[in-house]
Every structure is written in C-alpha cells, then in structure tokens.
Motif scaffolding. Sequence first.
Motif, PDB file in Angstrom:
ATOM      1  N   UNK A 164       0.846  -1.206   0.000  1.00  0.00           N
ATOM      2  CA  UNK A 164       0.000   0.000   0.000  1.00  0.00           C
ATOM      3  C   UNK A 164       0.880   1.255   0.000  1.00  0.00           C
ATOM      4  N   UNK A 165       1.940   1.214   0.813  1.00  0.00           N
ATOM      5  CA  UNK A 165       2.852   2.363   0.848  1.00  0.00           C
ATOM      6  C   UNK A 165       3.616   2.502  -0.465  1.00  0.00           C
ATOM      7  N   UNK A 166       3.851   1.347  -1.139  1.00  0.00           N
ATOM      8  CA  UNK A 166       4.532   1.417  -2.445  1.00  0.00           C
ATOM      9  C   UNK A 166       3.677   2.192  -3.453  1.00  0.00           C
ATOM     10  N   UNK A 167       2.328   2.082  -3.296  1.00  0.00           N
ATOM     11  CA  UNK A 167       1.447   2.840  -4.190  1.00  0.00           C
ATOM     12  C   UNK A 167       1.655   4.342  -4.011  1.00  0.00           C
ATOM     13  N   UNK A 168       1.863   4.755  -2.752  1.00  0.00           N
ATOM     14  CA  UNK A 168       2.144   6.185  -2.494  1.00  0.00           C
ATOM     15  C   UNK A 168       3.390   6.613  -3.269  1.00  0.00           C
ATOM     16  N   UNK A 169       4.432   5.762  -3.188  1.00  0.00           N
ATOM     17  CA  UNK A 169       5.667   6.079  -3.922  1.00  0.00           C
ATOM     18  C   UNK A 169       5.364   6.244  -5.417  1.00  0.00           C
ATOM     19  N   UNK A 170       4.532   5.330  -5.929  1.00  0.00           N
ATOM     20  CA  UNK A 170       4.266   5.345  -7.377  1.00  0.00           C
ATOM     21  C   UNK A 170       3.597   6.643  -7.813  1.00  0.00           C
ATOM     22  N   UNK A 171       2.593   7.098  -7.041  1.00  0.00           N
ATOM     23  CA  UNK A 171       1.928   8.334  -7.486  1.00  0.00           C
ATOM     24  C   UNK A 171       2.851   9.551  -7.332  1.00  0.00           C
ATOM     25  N   UNK A 172       3.760   9.481  -6.353  1.00  0.00           N
ATOM     26  CA  UNK A 172       4.705  10.602  -6.195  1.00  0.00           C
ATOM     27  C   UNK A 172       5.722  10.612  -7.346  1.00  0.00           C
ATOM     28  N   UNK A 173       6.046   9.417  -7.846  1.00  0.00           N
ATOM     29  CA  UNK A 173       7.041   9.326  -8.926  1.00  0.00           C
ATOM     30  C   UNK A 173       6.533   9.935 -10.241  1.00  0.00           C
ATOM     31  N   UNK A 174       5.201   9.909 -10.453  1.00  0.00           N
ATOM     32  CA  UNK A 174       4.662  10.378 -11.756  1.00  0.00           C
ATOM     33  C   UNK A 174       5.146  11.800 -12.097  1.00  0.00           C
ATOM     34  N   UNK A 175       4.858  12.804 -11.226  1.00  0.00           N
ATOM     35  CA  UNK A 175       5.295  14.163 -11.621  1.00  0.00           C
ATOM     36  C   UNK A 175       6.813  14.311 -11.664  1.00  0.00           C
TER      37      UNK A 175
END
Lengths: 423, 48
Positions: free
Chosen positions: B28-39
């Motif tokens: 679940x925390x990895x998903x946070x990383x993923x959305x932060x990586x987009x921009x």
Amino acid sequence: MELIILIVMILAFALLVFLTKFPIGVSLAISAVLGALIAGYGVPVRHLVEGTFAYLDPILIIATAMIFMEIIKATGALGEISRLIIIHLHDRPFWMLTLITLFIMFPGMITGLSTAAVLTTGAIVAPALMHLGIPRVKTGTIIAMAALFGMVAPPINVPAMIIGGGVDMPYIGFELPLLFASLPLAIFTTLAIGYRYVKSVDIEKVLEKLPEKPEYRSAWRLFLPIIILVILMLVTRIFPSKYTSLGMPLIFIIASLTAFKSGKNFNFYKVALQAIHDAMPVMGILVGIGMFIQIMTLTGVRGFLIVNATQLPSFWLYIGIMISLPLFGAISSYGASYVLGVPFLLALLGQNEIIVASGLTLVASLGDLMPPTALAGIFAAQVVEEKNYFRILKVCLPYALLVAIYGIGMILLANVLEKFLIV
Amino acid sequence: MLKIIYLLITGLILILSIVDLFKEKNWRNQLTHLIVLIPLILRVLLIK
C-alpha cells in the motif's frame, strides 16, 4: 449531480482510509478516479496526471526541508540548541519556555509539517520538559500545540500555498500575517500550560536527561547551516531587486551542503534517504489532493461547493469555518484547506485575502488534532510515551477552541489588520 | 542555470524516492511512492 459525485468521492475516500487502510494520498487518487467514472468521464488520464503537478513546488520544498532537518539533527545542532536554551535560561522561565516553543516550532516553520516538529525538536525537548517538572500529558500538549503553530508559522505554510494555488494568489506577503496568527498563540499556550511547573528548576537533574554535548570545533560552525538558511531566506526578500530569488528547495540544499564537517559526521545518502522516507506520506497526500481537486474541477463539484459557500449567510459561514475545517482535517488538513478553504476564501472576497487565508490556515491546522488521524496528537503521545492520546487531546481542547476563535477574529478584522500586517 | 539546478534537485529526489520504493515492504505504501514518482519522472524527462 455534483452533490452525488462529491458524496461518492468523500465516502470512497473515507472507506479506503478507515476500512482498507490505504495511505491517504492513494485513497485520494482512487476516489478521484471513482468520481470521474461516476460523472461519465471514464478514467481521464490527462487530468489525473495534470493533478499530480498541482503541488510539485510544495513537494520539492518538503523533500529538501526534510533532508535539511535530518542533517542538522545528525550533526547534533538540534540537540545542542535544546541544551543551550535550558542551561542558560533555566532561571528565567518565561524566556526559557518562549525559546523552547520557538525551538519546537522551528521544523514545522521550515517544512510546513506539524509531524516534523513533533518528531524532531519535540522528541528532543520532551525529556527535558518532563524533568523540568511538567507532567507527561501536559508536555505532550505543549509539543502538539507548538507543532501546530509551527505548521502555521512562516516561511512555509502548506495550507496557505494550497489555498493560494486554488485562487491563483501567489505565496507572497504572508510572513507577517502568519506570524501574527501563530506566534502570540504559541507563546501564550506554552506559558499557560507549563509556566507554573518551571518556576524553580533543579538544573543538575535536567542536565542528565539532555542529549550529550556533541563534539564540534566552534558553535558558529555547528550552527552555520541554520545561519546560512536564515540569511538566504531573508536576503532575497529584503533585497529582491539585488538578489535573484533562489527558491526554497535550492536554499535548503545549499544550507544542507554547508553542514558537512560542522558537527558529528554523517552519511548524506543515508540521511537523505531517511528524510525522503519520512516525507513520502505527505508528498503522497499532496499528489493525491492535486488529482482529487483536478477531478472536482472537471466534474463541476468545485464550482458547486464555491457557489454554495458564497451563498451562506455570514453568521453560518463563520460557524461553518469553525466546525467544518477542523472536522475535515480529520482526513487531511491539507485536503480541508483546498476543498473547503478555497470556497471559504472566495465567499469572503472583499476582505484582505492574505489575512483571510492566514486565518483559515490557522483554523485548518486544528485538523491535525482531530481523531482518528490526529497526527500531531498521536505523535506527541508517542514522544512522551503516553498510551492514550485522547488525554493529550483533552488538554488541547480549550486551546484549540481559542485557536478557532482567534482565526475567526483575524478573518473578521482582516481589513483592519491589513494596515499593520501587509507591507 | 536555475532551471538545470532545479532539474538536478528533482532528479535527486526522484532517485531517492525510487530507492525508498524498493526498500518499502508494504504494497500500500509502495502505491504512495508510485503516485509521487509520476510528476517527478515527467519533470526530469522534460515531458511536462
């Protein structure tokens, strides 16, 4: 239709956070996708990606500020400040508590995060405060409240940036209004809670519990990163025509680089990685809010909220601000700032916008005390090793009410305060 | 010059975020990383 979309988005968000335990940022992103689906836009990838960029600047600021904070913690500078304040001011309780308050607020001031203040300077002074004679719960309260005020105080106030971003108002000229919103209340709160306990102090006992004196060549060298940070932040504001504004992220990086060999040695990579790990949930929230708001705008929900907020009778508008901003803060005080702060600011057009936004951020900051998330309260309870964080929130309650009234007072008197606070 | 410096700062945060993503155990925390990586990725690649 807009109301239905809004309800679905908020319900989906609440379910994802509380039932499935998804991180707040991811929950915001998923509920944004759901909102778009219900409104018949499918999965609007372009809008979702556009939303992730809404708060890229605050994300860079938070990331670099957290790196700076971790570095000065690693060099021993933070611990040394706490030690020096208590050693030199234990016989002057008013000044000691005032400086301790500013010290706890400092990380919040430069990162815009109450949790950064609680977990760094709050954790450093907690044992000392308890050994000064302040009870555990009240120590937790002092730390939680000072952290909230640190989050509101300049130079970095993320809710003000978020509200400003929502109405195309640059984050300029907020320094004095935010100081006025935070500093008097912060000092009053700490003194009201702690003064009676620190009138007479056994300094020897307190010294045992303070962090050890770090090895450093000179105090100037140890504190140089902080001095450079302050100088770089001030010089571009005081002489804007002479010096190009470097931007907060670059200032934090420069100040961080000057920390090498200033005190204890540290591994930059490890410290920076830890800082990014700590900042990740908040960066995720900012990305999630950006996506959530982009979809609210796309589906007309944002306009719906603004139209309804501007039509509220003024009495109910102020009551709405006092109740809904902190309540929504249980989800995220940043989310509350955008979803409710922007419509409230637009409903109050005609008053000085900078002072109104500052007052709104003060009220919104209370969201960090609102259960079940209650970030400032929960972390403050951890720091003082109090198992039941509701005991801390109970002591915070009268001060929280005072904060809400003070914030509303600032909004009501915005045009009067403008003469003194807007340069 | 400032643009290049800011790209470097964004790149540094991007690299640290990617390393932290692979160190994170909770998906679940990895998903946070993923959305932060987009921009961050789009900005470093100058796509947006």
